[in-house]
Scaffold this active site. Sequence first.
Site: not given
Length: 471
Positions: A242-245
């Site tokens: 994900s974007k956070r990831h």
Amino acid sequence: MTDMISTKVRFAPSPTGELHIGGARTALFNYLFAKHHNGKFFLRIEDTDRERSKDEFTDQICESLNWLGLHWDGEILFQSNRIKEYQSAIQTLLSGGNAYRCFCSKDLLEKSRAEGVYQYPRTCRNLNENEIRKHLNSGENYVIRIKIPEGQTSYNDIIYGHVTVNNSEIDDFIIARSDGSPTYNLVVVVDDHSMGITHVIRGEDHISNTSKQIQIYKALGFDIPVFAHLPMILGPDKKRLSKRHGAPGVQQFKNDGYLPDALLNYLVLLGWNPDSEQEIFILDEMIAKFDLAQVNKKGAVYDEKKLYWISGQHMQRLGNKNILDGILAINQSWGNGFNIQYQYTVIELLKVRAKSILEFIDQSVYFFNDPEEYDSKAVGKHWSNNSVNDFINTFINKMEAIENWNTEQIEKELRNVAEKYEIPAGRIIHPIRLALSGVPNGPSLFAMMELLGKETCIRRLNKALKLLPKS
RNA sequence: GGCUCGUUCGUCUAGGGGUUAGGACGCCGCCCUCUCAAGGCGGUAACACGAGUUCGAUUCUCGUACGAGCUACCA
């Protein structure tokens, strides 16, 4: 074709961030499926979350899709323009007895969730007319919930097979918020139906939404489309990328000099197998061979190394014109002042050894400019003392006499010099390469020299003679 | 907690009751060679675990473990 109804699919991102590889892969699979079946690929922007949605992300998503070559059919559908349709669907559900007003406060429900009650206790499900009117008259806020019937919900997923859920596991979820705005599961169904979507292809994270949506289809009397859920793309820790990831945005790949086809090629191999040992595909080949039945269920870890290799394979196979276009897209001034034939030859010499457009640009500088400095390790290795200067001087004299300046002649003269001094040709080749390019590696020296031209070669050699060896 | 889904080399994957468990990336070695690539050849490395079914299970069944997703007045 026996298909009377043509295939229609959609990619439906929410504009709350830029397009990243997970979304790109979903878009690609939708696109391939549509094109393989001569169908339509639509784009829908799910911007019902007014706080998080941003126009700039919509633009960025479109730009990325276009760069990838995943062009959508028709007009983009914005959910924010379709509030009326949603309201009317909600009214239909409400008046048909398939949905009801819920006056329970958010705080109360959050509290019971914290105590381990995860489902809505259906407190307001059977309120009678009087009770409802009472709540309404006192001006209380309410949401609208769907009324899930008894029984089971099951569907046949193209990828995951039969999925069955007991309806008792499905919450009476909210379809309209207290401000009247519709929620995701409602709008998806309304839109997919009115767009005539035949196949819903999306991430596996939507599997449990599917049974909820099927309840809405049924309550509204709509035909249910075919579902296909794609396995997730994972990070090295096996968690969903994900974007956070650290899921890289498509824009990033463009900036890093990857070709769109290379990225697509890598992405298509994440979950899909072509039923052959072919690894390298261009978009048309993917369309011809794509089949959802060949998509597996297991999440796939994103591996940049393989992307890198695929990118190199595409570079080698790509026409020089295409590479030139790719270069110019990143650096408009590349090759300025040199004719097109010269530029194409540079591309020809370098394309087998560059894995990306960026690398390519990086490796090509000495074809256009004399080197400003010399790789110090290589100097130590190939030009550590003055004896080299003698060889070079001798060779310069020979070069000046060459009338037919071409690969064969240059090589012949150089080997003659080596023979004269009774040294291996490499002892002259390496320092000359260094003098001409500043770096210890690159294409065939003689091909390079032919392209650079006699004047340039002699000029660069003389320059190096002044500066090397460094004492 | 509940529900749903998943589990073959480090990674992407093929396979499927009896195979030397195949390919690709990566890594290592050799060949080619003016270097670096590319290419060729070879090597490294995997069926999560336990029962059951069976003459035989990596493959079928059931459990267990582990992982993921969902469980929002986000999408």
